[in-house]
Enzyme design. Structure first.
Site, short mmCIF file in Angstrom:
data_model
loop_
_atom_site.label_atom_id
_atom_site.label_comp_id
_atom_site.label_asym_id
_atom_site.label_seq_id
_atom_site.Cartn_x
_atom_site.Cartn_y
_atom_site.Cartn_z
N GLU A 1 49.65 -27.18 -21.68
CA GLU A 1 48.27 -27.43 -23.01
C GLU A 1 48.36 -28.40 -24.77
OE1 GLU A 1 45.31 -24.65 -23.18
OE2 GLU A 1 45.31 -24.41 -20.25
N HIS B 1 48.58 -17.12 -22.58
CA HIS B 1 49.97 -16.69 -21.77
C HIS B 1 51.20 -16.38 -22.39
CE1 HIS B 1 48.20 -19.72 -18.27
NE2 HIS B 1 46.95 -19.89 -19.58
#
Length: 423
Positions: free
Chosen positions: A49, A272
């Site tokens: 990402e 995350h």
């Protein structure tokens, strides 16, 4: 290579949540990520990402002294979001874009536009060949009604096949990334059973970090608390997986995760948690007894997960064909409607009404055509994966019926024997 060969690898993995204009504090988090990587000096940093190539270039400039080798994997409209930074020279790299990756009309999810993929790096470390893979599978937006389950299972199978076919000359295989799969999900079990990869969280004896190794935790201020309500400790969807081929043994000495905050500044690096693993590779003595992981129980477990995956893909094929058929009927009706409107416009009378209905009719026809083409492509992609699973399942059943103890020789195309010949 010396018989007492030993190699230590420090690995870093993080889904960076770097969506331009949408991710909070993206610039500051990327800067702090660079500071952390420079401070810790890992052998490999594998990131997901990183959607902006500008973010990658800024990180590359910042990390150049400590990580002279780097690569950004490009695909799709937006990009794969995958990139790697390495302390060691990269000998080769390539990537594979997943055949299926969501639906283009689900614009609010956006996965289809990203070009989700798996990237491969080949490194030569003191005579050892390391294949390092980084990937990001389709997101799970609703666990109770998961419309992307079939696509994620198909991606997990493609990933397993890609690793199988590209790692035959490797001594060590490493896979890091955001799989968007819980440990007991079908896709995760399929990937592990077919590739033989080991989970660092289960294998290490020295773990420190979030409860149960979770990589999305309620303590993280960027995480949606509502989505984690069913999971009080959080969820584990990011992984460090590995295996050694013939002649080598690999173990995870330590595994660390962040716990909802940056270990140095306090605020999170992402929504995350980061994974930091220390792997140790050494020569393995010749085996004089059969490998217990190739016994009847393991073959039975492989057959079970292959059957489960085949069933899921079969349902997906049927659904894709239903949508294609439905779109085909809409196209047929749309063509009849256009023909009728043309006749009405030519005959006068309600000409104005016919002209007004012409534009939306053409729009519906084009939309139905796009839906037909997409779902036909989806059906063919799922059918291909289903056929591969069917073939492997048949070979696995043959091995079970014959009672063979050398499963990889029959099922995996003599992968380990090929690796031994290369050495």
């Amino acid at each position: 290579m010396k018989p007492n060969f030993s190699l230590r690898l420090r690995i870093f993995n993080l889904n960076c949540w770097g969506i331009p204009y949408l991710s909070k504090h993206r610039g500051d988090r990327m800067k702090r990520l660079g500071d952390l990587l420079n401070m810790e000096s890992f052998d490999l940093a594998l990131l997901e990402e990183v959607w902006s190539e500008q973010d990658f270039q800024r990180l590359r400039q910042k990390l150049l002294p400590a990580y002279p080798a780097a690569h950004y994997f490009r695909s799709g409209v937006i990009g794969s979001g995958l990139c790697v930074f390495s302390k060691h020279p990269i000998q080769e790299f390539t990537q594979h874009v997943y055949t299926l990756n969501g639906y283009p009309y689900m614009i609010h999810h956006g996965d289809w536009f990203c070009g989700k993929a798996v990237g491969l790096l080949v490194l030569h470390l003191s005579g050892l060949v390391l294949n390092a893979y980084v990937t990001h599978l389709h997101a799970e937006y609703n666990r109770q009604k998961d419309v992307y389950l079939t696509h994620r299972v198909a991606q997990a199978w493609e990933l397993a096949q890609f690793i199988h076919h590209t790692s035959k000359k490797a001594d060590v295989v490493l896979l890091c990334g955001d799989l968007n799969l819980h440990p007991k999900d079908l896709g995760c079990r399929l990937l592990k059973e077919w590739t033989g990869l080991h989970d660092a969280y289960h294998e290490t004896r020295d773990f420190k970090g979030s409860e149960e190794g979770c990589t999305m935790v309620p303590e993280n201020c960027y995480v949606s608390q509502r989505e984690l309500e069913p999971f009080p400790f959080g969820i584990r969807i990011d992984y460090v997986l590995y295996k050694a081929v013939s002649g080598f043994y690999i173990s995870c000495k330590t595994l660390r995760t962040t716990t909802g905050h940056d270990p140095h500044s306090g605020t999170p690096l992402s929504d995350h948690e980061a994974l930091m693993a220390t792997l140790c590779v050494r020569h393995s003595p010749p085996r004089h007894t059969p490998d217990p992981t190739q016994g009847p129980l393991e073959r039975s477990r492989l057959i079970s997960v292959l059957k489960e995956a085949w069933t899921e893909l079969d349902l997906g094929v049927a659904q894709a064909r239903w949508w294609a058929t439905f779109a085909g009927y809409v196209i047929g009706l749309g063509l009849l409607l256009l023909a009728l409107l043309c006749a009405l416009a030519a005959g006068g009378g309600v000409r104005e009404v016919a002209i007004l209905l012409w534009t939306p009719s053409v729009g519906v026809l084009l939309g139905a055509g796009a839906v037909y083409l997409f779902h036909m492509q989806e059906a063919k992609g799922l059918s291909r994966a289903r056929a591969e699973l069917q073939h492997v399942l048949g070979r696995a059943r043959e091995a079970q019926d014959l009672g063979l103890e050398s499963q990889p020789a029959l099922l995996l195309g003599q992968q380990e024997e090929d690796g031994a010949e290369e050495q």
